[in-house]
Enzyme design. Structure first.
Site, short mmCIF file in Angstrom:
data_model
loop_
_atom_site.label_atom_id
_atom_site.label_comp_id
_atom_site.label_asym_id
_atom_site.label_seq_id
_atom_site.Cartn_x
_atom_site.Cartn_y
_atom_site.Cartn_z
N PHE A 168 1.05 5.64 0.85
CA PHE A 168 0.92 6.36 1.91
C PHE A 168 -0.41 7.13 2.09
O PHE A 168 -0.90 7.11 3.13
CB PHE A 168 2.09 7.31 2.17
CG PHE A 168 3.21 6.76 2.94
CD1 PHE A 168 3.64 7.22 4.38
CD2 PHE A 168 4.25 5.93 2.29
CE1 PHE A 168 4.64 6.34 5.03
CE2 PHE A 168 5.31 5.53 2.82
CZ PHE A 168 5.75 5.51 4.14
N ARG A 169 -0.68 7.46 1.06
CA ARG A 169 -1.83 8.99 1.24
C ARG A 169 -3.16 8.71 0.68
O ARG A 169 -4.11 9.32 0.62
CB ARG A 169 -1.09 10.05 0.65
CG ARG A 169 0.12 10.68 1.17
CD ARG A 169 0.70 11.86 0.67
NE ARG A 169 1.76 12.49 1.46
CZ ARG A 169 3.09 12.02 1.39
NH1 ARG A 169 2.99 10.91 0.72
NH2 ARG A 169 3.85 12.36 2.29
N PRO A 214 0.77 -1.26 0.00
CA PRO A 214 -0.21 0.02 0.01
C PRO A 214 0.86 1.40 -0.11
O PRO A 214 2.08 1.36 0.40
CB PRO A 214 -0.80 0.03 1.38
CG PRO A 214 -0.10 -0.99 2.21
CD PRO A 214 0.69 -1.95 1.27
N CYS A 253 22.51 1.97 15.73
CA CYS A 253 22.03 2.70 16.83
C CYS A 253 21.24 4.08 16.40
O CYS A 253 21.94 4.74 15.71
CB CYS A 253 22.95 2.96 18.07
SG CYS A 253 22.22 3.71 19.33
N CYS A 283 25.80 2.18 23.62
CA CYS A 283 25.29 3.03 24.48
C CYS A 283 24.04 2.72 25.15
O CYS A 283 23.21 3.71 25.67
CB CYS A 283 25.03 4.48 23.83
SG CYS A 283 23.97 4.55 22.29
N GLY A 285 4.84 7.75 -9.98
CA GLY A 285 4.43 7.00 -8.79
C GLY A 285 4.66 7.81 -7.43
O GLY A 285 5.05 7.29 -6.49
N THR A 286 4.65 8.81 -7.56
CA THR A 286 5.21 9.89 -6.31
C THR A 286 4.05 11.16 -6.29
O THR A 286 3.68 11.62 -7.21
CB THR A 286 6.42 10.42 -6.57
OG1 THR A 286 6.73 10.97 -5.26
CG2 THR A 286 6.94 11.14 -7.49
N ILE A 329 11.44 1.90 0.16
CA ILE A 329 12.53 1.06 1.12
C ILE A 329 12.01 -0.19 1.20
O ILE A 329 12.63 -1.06 1.99
CB ILE A 329 12.46 1.48 2.67
CG1 ILE A 329 11.03 1.38 3.40
CG2 ILE A 329 12.94 3.12 2.61
CD1 ILE A 329 11.11 1.81 4.78
N ASP A 330 11.07 -0.64 0.18
CA ASP A 330 10.85 -2.05 0.03
C ASP A 330 11.86 -3.13 -0.45
O ASP A 330 11.99 -4.28 -0.64
CB ASP A 330 9.63 -2.03 -0.82
CG ASP A 330 9.61 -1.34 -2.11
OD1 ASP A 330 10.66 -1.46 -2.68
OD2 ASP A 330 8.64 -0.93 -2.60
N CYS A 378 23.95 6.83 18.68
CA CYS A 378 25.21 6.76 18.42
C CYS A 378 25.79 6.14 17.12
O CYS A 378 26.93 6.32 16.68
CB CYS A 378 26.23 6.19 19.45
SG CYS A 378 26.07 4.43 19.45
N CYS A 397 21.62 -1.09 21.53
CA CYS A 397 22.98 -1.01 21.19
C CYS A 397 23.89 -1.27 22.11
O CYS A 397 23.69 -1.16 23.59
CB CYS A 397 23.15 0.64 21.10
SG CYS A 397 24.88 1.12 20.51
N ARG A 418 -0.98 8.93 -11.56
CA ARG A 418 -2.43 9.01 -11.46
C ARG A 418 -2.73 10.54 -11.52
O ARG A 418 -3.81 10.92 -12.22
CB ARG A 418 -3.09 8.29 -10.03
CG ARG A 418 -4.35 8.70 -9.90
CD ARG A 418 -5.27 7.89 -10.85
NE ARG A 418 -5.14 6.51 -10.63
CZ ARG A 418 -5.47 5.66 -11.59
NH1 ARG A 418 -6.47 5.94 -12.66
NH2 ARG A 418 -5.48 4.33 -11.46
#
Length: 432
Positions: free
Chosen positions: A142-143, A140, A241, A268, A304-305, A215-216, A244, A265, A330
């Site tokens: 986002f919007r 899917p 992390c 830290c 597509g953006t 990021i898929d 850090c 982490c 679209r």
């Protein structure tokens, strides 16, 4: 978030340090027009058209829509809370009112750009993509009102939708993101025809670079080389992390997240997260390749953006003013919402997968792409991986589409099925 040095956070020079923002704060200006210009009918300085054949090819602006009676409208994404709409940059760059009719020229945009490619005038093609290219794969966006990621976050009990990708909120309460991440981790989706069209550009030696908000990881899965890909919003491939930046084994982070544990982490004791760029975090160093790539490009394809997330959204304005830009989407977005369009700008509005297929047919690449997909399917079958989606449903920056066929790339494991309403910005932009 990937950095050139994984062991410690490397301070970046002030002039090259950019953070991801959900508002249109710092936009790259449009390329300056040459001094040899004249006053156009809309009050903007217009460059005198040279007598070259290429300039003649770019002289016609075109808009193609499946319905010739369609009117220019703002993207539905523009009404999402906390998302800033592009600001007016000059009195001559007016956004199209919803009632203002936009002239339609059936397929003329695709034909014009395809002609330039066939004539060999586009050899350094840049492609800019968002979540819309992954919706045919079952991820899917986002919007989309009612079905997109931001419309289905009530169960995470967050103060506002974008908080789930806000680094300060994550630092205070990482559990909402980790709950969502269980559905966003790559592995249960496969590339679709759009991804393989981009790979064909590379196969033809025409792809300068692909800039993705997703990021898929589907760009890598379909075979686009690492050196041709800029994952502007990071990926799940590595983890570190959040405080850090000490590296952390990505597979261990995934196991912890999938078992409802919080990876910490060892240096830290702060929370570890996948190297996905959150709002408020620095962009990866590879993003800055744009300073060399965009001035070099001779064709820009945008797909597509919604062009809402800065500074990524402003990249489309950094190519030279004579470079043709093709929007496959679209709805009209960003600079393509203006009337008149810039000379050399073209739009093909409607179902993204259908538009890409038509473009491939005009270029004469359909057979090669289908063969590429068949070869990948054979390999995937031997590996027990679901096949590539070639006839997926409609896709765009404002759609949410899920593939329900058994064995299709849209079919996730039982653990993930309950959360497929989530977006892929972390997964498909994720586009943002």
């Amino acid at each position: 978030m990937n950095r050139s040095s994984r062991n410690r956070k490397v301070p970046q020079p002030p002039e090259t340090r950019l953070t991801r923002s959900s508002r249109s704060q710092t936009r790259h200006p449009e390329p300056a027009e040459p001094q040899d210009s004249w006053q156009g009918p809309y009050g903007k300085q217009r460059r005198k058209q040279p007598d070259s054949a290429l300039a003649q090819d770019l002289s016609l602006m075109s808009v193609s829509r499946p319905d010739s009676t369609s009117k220019g409208t703002m993207s539905a994404a523009g009404s999402v809370p906390m998302q800033g709409c592009p600001s007016s940059e000059s009195t001559s760059d007016q956004i199209v009112p919803s009632s203002f009719p936009v002239k339609s020229s059936s397929r003329s945009g695709l034909l014009s750009v395809a002609r330039l490619v066939k004539l060999g005038r586009c050899k350094n093609i840049l492609v800019v993509v968002g979540a819309g290219i992954s919706t045919p794969s079952g991820i899917p966006d986002f919007r989309t009102p009612g079905t997109g990621l931001y419309a289905n976050l009530e169960k995470y009990n967050i103060p506002y939708p974008e908080a789930i990708f806000n680094i300060d909120y994550f630092s205070n309460d990482p559990q909402p993101f980790f709950s969502l991440a269980k559905a966003l981790y790559p592995g249960c989706h496969r590339p679709n025809y759009i991804h393989y069209f981009i790979r064909m550009l590379h196969h033809k030696g025409l792809l300068l670079r692909l800039y993705t908000q997703n990021i898929d990881g589907l760009e890598k899965v379909c075979g686009i080389p690492e050196d041709k890909l800029v994952e502007a919003h990071g990926s799940f491939a590595t983890a570190s992390c959040h405080l850090c930046y000490t590296p952390y084994p990505a597979e261990e982070a995934k196991v912890a997240i999938m078992t409802d544990n919080i990876p910490t982490c060892s240096f830290c004791a702060a929370t570890v997260k996948p190297d996905v760029v959150f709002f408020g975090e620095d962009l990866p160093q590879k993003y800055f390749l744009h300073t060399k790539d965009f001035p070099k490009a001779d064709l820009l394809i945008i797909m597509g953006t919604s062009l809402k997330i800065e500074p990524f959204a402003s990249l489309v304005n950094t190519v030279r003013s004579t470079v043709p830009r093709l929007l496959l989407n679209r709805h009209a977005v960003g600079p393509f919402e203006r009337v008149p369009l810039r000379r050399g700008d073209h739009m093909e509005l409607g179902d993204l997968a259908d538009s890409v297929r038509r473009f491939a047919e005009i270029l004469g690449w359909s057979g090669e792409i289908e063969e590429m997909i068949r070869s990948q399917d054979k390999l995937s079958f031997l590996q027990g991986i679901p096949p590539v989606v070639t006839n997926g449903p409609s896709s765009s920056e404002t759609e949410d589409v899920k593939t329900s066929r058994p064995g299709a790339e849209g079919s996730c494991s039982e653990d993930n099925d309950s959360e497929t309403d989530s977006k892929s910005s972390a997964s498909s932009r994720a586009s943002k």
